[in-house]
Design a protein around this motif. Sequence first.
Motif, short mmCIF file in Angstrom:
data_model
loop_
_atom_site.label_atom_id
_atom_site.label_comp_id
_atom_site.label_asym_id
_atom_site.label_seq_id
_atom_site.Cartn_x
_atom_site.Cartn_y
_atom_site.Cartn_z
N ASP A 103 -16.99 -5.04 19.17
CA ASP A 103 -15.50 -4.94 19.36
C ASP A 103 -14.72 -5.54 18.12
O ASP A 103 -13.84 -5.12 17.65
CB ASP A 103 -14.92 -5.27 20.44
N THR A 104 -15.17 -6.86 17.78
CA THR A 104 -14.76 -7.60 16.69
C THR A 104 -14.92 -6.79 15.23
O THR A 104 -13.85 -6.70 14.86
CB THR A 104 -15.40 -8.95 16.86
N ILE A 105 -16.02 -6.34 15.15
CA ILE A 105 -16.19 -5.44 13.89
C ILE A 105 -15.28 -4.28 13.63
O ILE A 105 -14.84 -3.98 12.72
CB ILE A 105 -17.59 -5.08 13.84
N ARG A 106 -15.14 -3.74 14.92
CA ARG A 106 -14.29 -2.39 14.90
C ARG A 106 -12.67 -3.03 14.68
O ARG A 106 -11.99 -2.08 13.87
CB ARG A 106 -14.60 -1.65 16.34
N ARG A 107 -12.33 -3.90 15.12
CA ARG A 107 -11.07 -4.27 14.91
C ARG A 107 -10.79 -4.68 13.27
O ARG A 107 -9.68 -4.15 12.92
CB ARG A 107 -10.73 -5.33 15.93
N ARG A 108 -11.79 -5.54 12.71
CA ARG A 108 -11.64 -5.72 11.35
C ARG A 108 -11.63 -4.50 10.56
O ARG A 108 -10.88 -4.55 9.62
CB ARG A 108 -12.78 -6.73 11.16
N SER A 109 -12.65 -3.46 10.88
CA SER A 109 -12.49 -2.33 10.08
C SER A 109 -11.21 -1.67 10.31
O SER A 109 -10.75 -0.84 9.45
CB SER A 109 -13.85 -1.43 10.72
N ALA A 110 -10.80 -1.60 11.39
CA ALA A 110 -9.57 -0.87 11.58
C ALA A 110 -8.15 -1.44 10.85
O ALA A 110 -7.44 -1.00 10.67
CB ALA A 110 -9.25 -0.73 13.02
N GLY A 111 -8.34 -3.04 11.10
CA GLY A 111 -7.34 -3.73 10.28
C GLY A 111 -7.13 -3.77 8.79
O GLY A 111 -6.21 -3.82 8.24
N ARG A 112 -8.41 -3.33 8.16
CA ARG A 112 -8.54 -3.26 6.57
C ARG A 112 -7.48 -2.43 6.02
O ARG A 112 -6.81 -2.47 4.99
CB ARG A 112 -9.91 -3.15 6.28
N PRO A 113 -7.69 -1.01 6.36
CA PRO A 113 -6.51 -0.05 6.05
C PRO A 113 -5.13 -0.47 5.93
O PRO A 113 -4.17 -0.40 5.02
CB PRO A 113 -6.84 1.33 6.60
N ARG A 114 -4.61 -1.40 7.11
CA ARG A 114 -3.20 -1.72 7.34
C ARG A 114 -3.17 -2.98 6.43
O ARG A 114 -2.08 -2.92 5.48
CB ARG A 114 -3.35 -2.31 8.63
N ILE A 115 -4.12 -3.77 6.07
CA ILE A 115 -3.99 -4.78 4.95
C ILE A 115 -3.74 -4.30 3.71
O ILE A 115 -2.91 -4.62 2.93
CB ILE A 115 -5.07 -5.88 5.04
N LEU A 116 -4.54 -3.41 3.47
CA LEU A 116 -4.37 -2.48 2.01
C LEU A 116 -3.01 -2.01 1.84
O LEU A 116 -2.43 -1.96 0.75
CB LEU A 116 -5.69 -1.57 1.76
N ALA A 117 -2.62 -1.29 2.93
CA ALA A 117 -1.35 -0.42 2.82
C ALA A 117 -0.15 -1.53 2.53
O ALA A 117 0.50 -1.47 2.12
CB ALA A 117 -1.17 0.17 4.07
N HIS A 118 -0.22 -2.71 3.49
CA HIS A 118 0.66 -3.70 3.24
C HIS A 118 0.57 -4.19 1.67
O HIS A 118 1.83 -4.55 1.16
CB HIS A 118 0.62 -4.84 4.07
N LEU A 119 -0.50 -4.42 1.44
CA LEU A 119 -0.50 -5.12 -0.06
C LEU A 119 0.01 -4.13 -1.22
O LEU A 119 0.78 -4.63 -2.23
CB LEU A 119 -2.10 -5.38 -0.42
N GLY A 120 -0.35 -2.92 -1.03
CA GLY A 120 0.16 -1.80 -1.88
C GLY A 120 1.61 -1.81 -1.90
O GLY A 120 2.46 -1.71 -2.75
N LEU A 121 2.29 -1.85 -0.61
CA LEU A 121 3.81 -1.96 -0.56
C LEU A 121 4.32 -2.96 -1.17
O LEU A 121 5.41 -3.10 -1.69
CB LEU A 121 4.31 -1.67 0.98
N ILE A 122 3.60 -3.94 -0.92
CA ILE A 122 4.28 -5.53 -1.54
C ILE A 122 4.20 -5.37 -3.01
O ILE A 122 5.23 -5.55 -3.88
CB ILE A 122 3.38 -6.61 -1.20
N LEU A 123 3.09 -4.79 -3.76
CA LEU A 123 3.11 -4.62 -5.01
C LEU A 123 4.15 -3.72 -5.54
O LEU A 123 4.67 -3.96 -6.53
CB LEU A 123 1.69 -4.27 -5.56
N LEU A 124 4.28 -2.48 -4.93
CA LEU A 124 5.17 -1.56 -5.32
C LEU A 124 6.65 -1.97 -5.23
O LEU A 124 7.57 -1.84 -6.02
CB LEU A 124 5.26 -0.46 -4.31
N GLY A 125 6.90 -2.96 -3.94
CA GLY A 125 8.12 -3.69 -3.98
C GLY A 125 8.44 -4.50 -4.88
O GLY A 125 9.68 -4.57 -5.71
N LEU A 126 7.47 -5.26 -5.57
CA LEU A 126 7.46 -6.17 -6.63
C LEU A 126 7.95 -5.25 -8.09
O LEU A 126 8.96 -5.77 -8.56
CB LEU A 126 6.24 -6.96 -6.95
N VAL A 127 7.28 -4.23 -8.14
CA VAL A 127 7.65 -3.36 -9.17
C VAL A 127 9.09 -2.79 -9.26
O VAL A 127 9.92 -2.79 -10.50
CB VAL A 127 6.51 -2.19 -9.45
#
Length: 255
Positions: free
Chosen positions: A5-29
């Motif tokens: 279950d922990t592995i599944r939660r971590r795997s599901a959370g990675r796309p969200r982290i990447l999406a938030h990082l992308g939004l932060i970078l886009l916001g900085l631009v």
Amino acid sequence: MATTDTIRRRSAGRPRILAHLGLILLGLVMIYPLIWTFSSSFKPTNEIFSSPGLCSENFTAVNHAEGWTALAHPFHHYILNSLVVVAGSIVGNLLACSLAAYGVARLQFRGKKLWFAIMLGTIMLPIHVVIVPQYILFSQLDRINTYWPLIVPKLLATDAFFVFLTVQFIRGIPRELDEAARIDGCGHTGIFWRIIMPMSLPALATTAIFTFIWTWNDFFSQLIFLTDPDMYTVPVALRTFVDATSQTPWGPAQR
């Protein structure tokens, strides 16, 4: 099981982290031009366009100091002028538009739908259509070069958008509250001040915010009615930094 279950939660959370990082970078631009503009205000004139970076070896606050005192009055004088116009406009819109909206939403009178439709039609009128008769009227009243032409129309519920906004909000307030207040002895005045106004705070807050933004940024009307430099508001005062050739000093302001 817990490990799976922990592995599944971590795997599901990675796309969200990447999406938030992308939004932060886009916001900085997207915010970089604003940051560059702010940092360039502390650079000497010869470095503003020659150095695209944010940092400067010759950091200086002279630009702000000279710009603040470059005109006939310190710049806070024009800020206070704008605040006077904005405060009067906000009070006028809140009072007049809410009263007009209450009449449309709660009262019954002949031709209500027709007058409401005519009022909504005024939203499509550009400011250039009404500015000439307004100027003639206030000129005959000897009120040009005062703040009255900028504030008085707000006291007459001329902003149909805010009337429409408040009407739609008041229509969502249950009429049973009006009937209960009427049983307790309230008339239309009591219902308006004790029931409608407190429950319409979201619509009133929206009206106040948009009135502040639109009035503070209004350049055309303030340029037409204000001719004395002592009466200038912030938009008109900023325009005086531009010379006859549409050029402006990017560095220290020129007296």
